[in-house]
Design a protein around this motif. Structure first.
Motif, PDB file in Angstrom:
ATOM      1  N   GLN A 294      48.449  41.904  44.784  1.00  0.00           N
ATOM      2  CA  GLN A 294      48.076  41.292  43.509  1.00  0.00           C
ATOM      3  C   GLN A 294      46.647  40.765  43.571  1.00  0.00           C
ATOM      4  O   GLN A 294      46.149  40.385  44.631  1.00  0.00           O
ATOM      5  CB  GLN A 294      49.037  40.139  43.188  1.00  0.00           C
ATOM      6  N   VAL A 295      46.008  40.751  42.403  1.00  0.00           N
ATOM      7  CA  VAL A 295      44.690  40.142  42.229  1.00  0.00           C
ATOM      8  C   VAL A 295      44.756  39.229  41.013  1.00  0.00           C
ATOM      9  O   VAL A 295      45.305  39.614  39.979  1.00  0.00           O
ATOM     10  CB  VAL A 295      43.599  41.214  42.026  1.00  0.00           C
ATOM     11  N   VAL A 296      44.209  38.028  41.146  1.00  0.00           N
ATOM     12  CA  VAL A 296      44.096  37.105  40.016  1.00  0.00           C
ATOM     13  C   VAL A 296      42.626  36.767  39.823  1.00  0.00           C
ATOM     14  O   VAL A 296      41.953  36.310  40.762  1.00  0.00           O
ATOM     15  CB  VAL A 296      44.910  35.816  40.241  1.00  0.00           C
ATOM     16  N   ILE A 297      42.126  37.008  38.621  1.00  0.00           N
ATOM     17  CA  ILE A 297      40.743  36.678  38.267  1.00  0.00           C
ATOM     18  C   ILE A 297      40.792  35.664  37.137  1.00  0.00           C
ATOM     19  O   ILE A 297      41.152  35.986  36.009  1.00  0.00           O
ATOM     20  CB  ILE A 297      39.963  37.935  37.839  1.00  0.00           C
ATOM     21  N   GLY A 298      40.471  34.416  37.456  1.00  0.00           N
ATOM     22  CA  GLY A 298      40.559  33.345  36.463  1.00  0.00           C
ATOM     23  C   GLY A 298      40.569  31.999  37.147  1.00  0.00           C
ATOM     24  O   GLY A 298      40.041  31.841  38.237  1.00  0.00           O
ATOM     25  N   SER A 299      41.137  31.000  36.496  1.00  0.00           N
ATOM     26  CA  SER A 299      41.332  29.630  36.988  1.00  0.00           C
ATOM     27  C   SER A 299      40.182  28.712  36.591  1.00  0.00           C
ATOM     28  O   SER A 299      39.165  29.144  36.052  1.00  0.00           O
ATOM     29  CB  SER A 299      41.517  29.574  38.506  1.00  0.00           C
ATOM     30  N   CYS A 300      40.337  27.414  36.920  1.00  0.00           N
ATOM     31  CA  CYS A 300      39.272  26.439  36.641  1.00  0.00           C
ATOM     32  C   CYS A 300      38.073  26.687  37.532  1.00  0.00           C
ATOM     33  O   CYS A 300      36.984  26.183  37.268  1.00  0.00           O
ATOM     34  CB  CYS A 300      39.791  25.010  36.809  1.00  0.00           C
ATOM     35  N   THR A 301      38.254  27.484  38.584  1.00  0.00           N
ATOM     36  CA  THR A 301      37.162  27.786  39.498  1.00  0.00           C
ATOM     37  C   THR A 301      36.343  28.979  39.035  1.00  0.00           C
ATOM     38  O   THR A 301      35.114  28.961  39.112  1.00  0.00           O
ATOM     39  CB  THR A 301      37.722  28.073  40.908  1.00  0.00           C
ATOM     40  N   ASN A 302      37.003  30.016  38.565  1.00  0.00           N
ATOM     41  CA  ASN A 302      36.308  31.268  38.248  1.00  0.00           C
ATOM     42  C   ASN A 302      36.881  31.980  37.029  1.00  0.00           C
ATOM     43  O   ASN A 302      37.199  33.170  37.087  1.00  0.00           O
ATOM     44  CB  ASN A 302      36.366  32.229  39.445  1.00  0.00           C
ATOM     45  N   GLY A 303      36.981  31.271  35.921  1.00  0.00           N
ATOM     46  CA  GLY A 303      37.475  31.903  34.701  1.00  0.00           C
ATOM     47  C   GLY A 303      36.478  31.872  33.561  1.00  0.00           C
ATOM     48  O   GLY A 303      36.835  32.062  32.404  1.00  0.00           O
ATOM     49  N   ARG A 304      35.200  31.637  33.902  1.00  0.00           N
ATOM     50  CA  ARG A 304      34.169  31.513  32.873  1.00  0.00           C
ATOM     51  C   ARG A 304      33.541  32.866  32.569  1.00  0.00           C
ATOM     52  O   ARG A 304      33.865  33.870  33.173  1.00  0.00           O
ATOM     53  CB  ARG A 304      33.126  30.485  33.321  1.00  0.00           C
ATOM     54  N   MET A 305      32.605  32.884  31.608  1.00  0.00           N
ATOM     55  CA  MET A 305      32.056  34.165  31.142  1.00  0.00           C
ATOM     56  C   MET A 305      31.343  34.929  32.254  1.00  0.00           C
ATOM     57  O   MET A 305      31.467  36.151  32.352  1.00  0.00           O
ATOM     58  CB  MET A 305      31.107  33.948  29.967  1.00  0.00           C
ATOM     59  N   GLU A 306      30.576  34.257  33.069  1.00  0.00           N
ATOM     60  CA  GLU A 306      29.906  34.938  34.168  1.00  0.00           C
ATOM     61  C   GLU A 306      30.920  35.638  35.071  1.00  0.00           C
ATOM     62  O   GLU A 306      30.676  36.741  35.567  1.00  0.00           O
ATOM     63  CB  GLU A 306      29.095  33.922  34.974  1.00  0.00           C
ATOM     64  N   ASP A 307      32.063  34.994  35.281  1.00  0.00           N
ATOM     65  CA  ASP A 307      33.107  35.573  36.117  1.00  0.00           C
ATOM     66  C   ASP A 307      33.737  36.795  35.455  1.00  0.00           C
ATOM     67  O   ASP A 307      33.992  37.815  36.106  1.00  0.00           O
ATOM     68  CB  ASP A 307      34.188  34.523  36.389  1.00  0.00           C
ATOM     69  N   MET A 308      33.981  36.685  34.155  1.00  0.00           N
ATOM     70  CA  MET A 308      34.562  37.803  33.422  1.00  0.00           C
ATOM     71  C   MET A 308      33.607  39.009  33.444  1.00  0.00           C
ATOM     72  O   MET A 308      34.015  40.153  33.641  1.00  0.00           O
ATOM     73  CB  MET A 308      34.850  37.399  31.975  1.00  0.00           C
ATOM     74  N   ARG A 309      32.332  38.732  33.247  1.00  0.00           N
ATOM     75  CA  ARG A 309      31.341  39.823  33.230  1.00  0.00           C
ATOM     76  C   ARG A 309      31.214  40.475  34.613  1.00  0.00           C
ATOM     77  O   ARG A 309      31.093  41.697  34.719  1.00  0.00           O
ATOM     78  CB  ARG A 309      29.994  39.278  32.773  1.00  0.00           C
ATOM     79  N   ALA A 310      31.249  39.661  35.653  1.00  0.00           N
ATOM     80  CA  ALA A 310      31.144  40.204  37.006  1.00  0.00           C
ATOM     81  C   ALA A 310      32.303  41.134  37.306  1.00  0.00           C
ATOM     82  O   ALA A 310      32.131  42.223  37.872  1.00  0.00           O
ATOM     83  CB  ALA A 310      31.097  39.061  38.025  1.00  0.00           C
ATOM     84  N   ALA A 311      33.501  40.724  36.925  1.00  0.00           N
ATOM     85  CA  ALA A 311      34.683  41.556  37.155  1.00  0.00           C
ATOM     86  C   ALA A 311      34.621  42.826  36.319  1.00  0.00           C
ATOM     87  O   ALA A 311      34.942  43.927  36.796  1.00  0.00           O
ATOM     88  CB  ALA A 311      35.944  40.764  36.841  1.00  0.00           C
ATOM     89  N   ALA A 312      34.191  42.697  35.066  1.00  0.00           N
ATOM     90  CA  ALA A 312      34.143  43.860  34.167  1.00  0.00           C
ATOM     91  C   ALA A 312      33.136  44.893  34.639  1.00  0.00           C
ATOM     92  O   ALA A 312      33.377  46.102  34.526  1.00  0.00           O
ATOM     93  CB  ALA A 312      33.819  43.406  32.750  1.00  0.00           C
ATOM     94  N   ARG A 313      32.003  44.448  35.174  1.00  0.00           N
ATOM     95  CA  ARG A 313      30.994  45.393  35.667  1.00  0.00           C
ATOM     96  C   ARG A 313      31.568  46.301  36.756  1.00  0.00           C
ATOM     97  O   ARG A 313      31.241  47.483  36.841  1.00  0.00           O
ATOM     98  CB  ARG A 313      29.781  44.629  36.204  1.00  0.00           C
ATOM     99  N   ILE A 314      32.425  45.744  37.579  1.00  0.00           N
ATOM    100  CA  ILE A 314      32.991  46.498  38.690  1.00  0.00           C
ATOM    101  C   ILE A 314      34.183  47.345  38.245  1.00  0.00           C
ATOM    102  O   ILE A 314      34.385  48.471  38.721  1.00  0.00           O
ATOM    103  CB  ILE A 314      33.378  45.531  39.822  1.00  0.00           C
ATOM    104  N   LEU A 315      34.975  46.829  37.303  1.00  0.00           N
ATOM    105  CA  LEU A 315      36.165  47.549  36.845  1.00  0.00           C
ATOM    106  C   LEU A 315      35.851  48.640  35.823  1.00  0.00           C
ATOM    107  O   LEU A 315      36.671  49.535  35.599  1.00  0.00           O
ATOM    108  CB  LEU A 315      37.171  46.562  36.248  1.00  0.00           C
ATOM    109  N   LYS A 316      34.678  48.574  35.205  1.00  0.00           N
ATOM    110  CA  LYS A 316      34.345  49.536  34.157  1.00  0.00           C
ATOM    111  C   LYS A 316      34.417  50.978  34.674  1.00  0.00           C
ATOM    112  O   LYS A 316      33.787  51.341  35.663  1.00  0.00           O
ATOM    113  CB  LYS A 316      32.957  49.252  33.599  1.00  0.00           C
ATOM    114  N   GLY A 317      35.208  51.775  33.991  1.00  0.00           N
ATOM    115  CA  GLY A 317      35.342  53.175  34.356  1.00  0.00           C
ATOM    116  C   GLY A 317      36.193  53.429  35.584  1.00  0.00           C
ATOM    117  O   GLY A 317      36.324  54.572  36.025  1.00  0.00           O
ATOM    118  N   LYS A 318      36.777  52.379  36.148  1.00  0.00           N
ATOM    119  CA  LYS A 318      37.610  52.508  37.340  1.00  0.00           C
ATOM    120  C   LYS A 318      39.060  52.188  36.981  1.00  0.00           C
ATOM    121  O   LYS A 318      39.368  51.783  35.860  1.00  0.00           O
ATOM    122  CB  LYS A 318      37.122  51.561  38.438  1.00  0.00           C
ATOM    123  N   ALA A 319      39.935  52.336  37.957  1.00  0.00           N
ATOM    124  CA  ALA A 319      41.350  52.047  37.738  1.00  0.00           C
ATOM    125  C   ALA A 319      41.863  51.115  38.825  1.00  0.00           C
ATOM    126  O   ALA A 319      41.522  51.274  40.007  1.00  0.00           O
ATOM    127  CB  ALA A 319      42.173  53.334  37.737  1.00  0.00           C
TER     128      ALA A 319
END
Length: 418
Positions: A294-319
């Motif tokens: 499992q992977v969790v991306i979020g929380s009070c530590t890392n659920g802000r916009m910069e975190d969302m964008r960082a994850a999306a850049r890597i997940l884009k076009g991938k599975a």
């Protein structure tokens, strides 16, 4: 001898010209915060002593975020207890499900935190607000009750550790890697009841979201608080959010520190903390043999916009790997909306991730991602203690959103390819 940034804030709140480490002082509070786990206990104490009013209904924040939306009858009763109290005492900063979010992302976003504030919260990660140059610290529910009644709290003035930052972060490296590196250096008790004060030219290289992440995890080193200087990025963040006067403080040149720690940001690697302590920091590149469930991306530590964008850049076009569950949790409604508007939600869904509501749920093994026996999770949360996210034999590996996203694709702990 001069004062540190924290000591200056506390002196002002105590109406004293100066304070020194170890001194016991009584401070006026800028804000008192509680959530759906801790506030009901505080409300019980509030009523037990016969209190009939709060000190200021504009300086209390009640946020249902841990077991919400309610996972069972008990959590529903907890939330109702807080909801009824907020209504009875006309608490101005009560945020219901659908308008709420994870407390430590929500309060700064709404402008309830300003430089120079003194804030207590019945949640250990209240230290997050030090990113804005405020003194903020977690307390017990009894102290929260006293704060709601009197608007005051006792503190022992903490000694300070200076964390001197230089250099600039490498691509994909973020505040999460910095704080895991620091905790790896000094240990989970290395700053026990100290103030972690971040200084140096490297501070200006850190985004506000990275500063929030670093301050958030100061408590994982045992710190009373973590705090950053107020600079142009801080002022830009609070502009348009904070609609009241505030006072920024900076340490005196001759302020006394118990210890100095130096970190060259250019040398910080993508870092993972292995079970079962945040101090077990290792370079992520050395851990590829660890398969995950499992992977969790979020929380009070890392659920802000910069975190969302960082994850999306890597997940884009991938599975997401077929044997991995990937759960993405925007920390507030506003961040959730921004993810939709920027197309990040579509990227997450296309990759096979689940995007869910703002909640603390999986971080504390509450709901929305509880681990079974023997399962391993890469998580952007803040704690990896035994049983933290579920079964006592499960394992949590703390990492940044970049490492978490790369690991979700690989099926094992991994670093971004580019």
């Amino acid at each position: 001898m001069g004062m540190t940034q924290t000591q200056k804030i506390l002196a002002r709140a105590a109406n004293l010209d100066s304070v020194k480490a170890g001194q016991l002082i009584q401070c006026s509070l800028s804000l008192v915060m509680g959530n759906d786990i801790t506030a009901p206990v505080a409300i019980n104490e509030f009523e037990k002593v016969g209190a009939t009013k709060v000190f200021d209904n504009t300086k209390i924040a009640l946020i249902p975020d841990h077991f919400t939306p309610n996972k069972d009858i008990k959590s529903a009763q907890q939330a109702k207890r807080m909801r009824d109290f907020a209504k009875k005492y006309e608490i101005q900063h009560y945020y219901e499900v659908g308008r709420a979010g994870i407390e430590h992302a929500l309060l700064p976003e709404l402008g309830l935190v300003a430089p120079g504030d003194v804030i207590i919260g019945a949640d250990s990660h209240t230290c997050t607000y030090g990113a804005l140059g405020a003194f903020s610290s977690g307390v017990g529910s009894t102290d929260m009750a006293a704060g709601m009644i009197t608007g005051q709290a006792w503190f022992k003035v903490p000694p300070a550790i200076k964390v001197h930052l230089t250099g600039k972060l490498k691509p994909h490296v973020s505040g999460k890697d910095v704080i895991l590196t620091l905790i790896g250096m000094i240990g989970v008790d290395g700053a026990r009841y100290r103030s972690l004060e971040f200084t140096g030219e490297g501070v200006r290289e850190l985004s506000m979201d990275s500063r929030f992440t670093i301050a958030n995890m100061a408590v994982e080193a045992g710190a009373k608080n973590g705090i950053f200087p107020v600079d142009e990025k801080t002022i830009e963040y609070v502009a348009g959010r904070v609609n009241r006067p505030y006072q920024a403080f900076e340490a005196d040149a001759d302020a006394e520190y118990e210890r100095e720690v130096h970190i060259d940001l250019s040398q910080v690697e993508l870092t993972v903390a292995l079970p079962f302590l945040p101090e077990n920091a290792r370079p992520a590149r050395t851990l590829s043999e660890i398969k995950i469930d499992q992977v969790v991306i979020g929380s009070c530590t890392n659920g802000r916009m910069e975190d969302m964008r960082a994850a999306a850049r890597i997940l884009k076009g991938k599975a997401v790997h077929p044997e991995v569950r990937c759960i993405v949790i925007p920390a507030t409604q506003a961040i959730y909306r921004a993810c939709i508007e920027e197309g990040l939600t579509q990227i997450f869904l296309d990759a096979g991730a689940m995007v869910t509501m703002p909640t603390c749920g999986p971080c504390l093994g509450g709901h929305c991602g509880v681990l079974a026996a023997g399962e391993k999770c890469v998580s952007t949360t803040n704690r990896n203690f035994v049983g933290r996210m579920g079964h006592s034999t499960s394992e949590v590996y703390l990492a940044s959103p970049a490492v978490a996203a790369a690991s979700a694709i690989a099926g094992h702990i991994a670093v971004p390819e580019d």
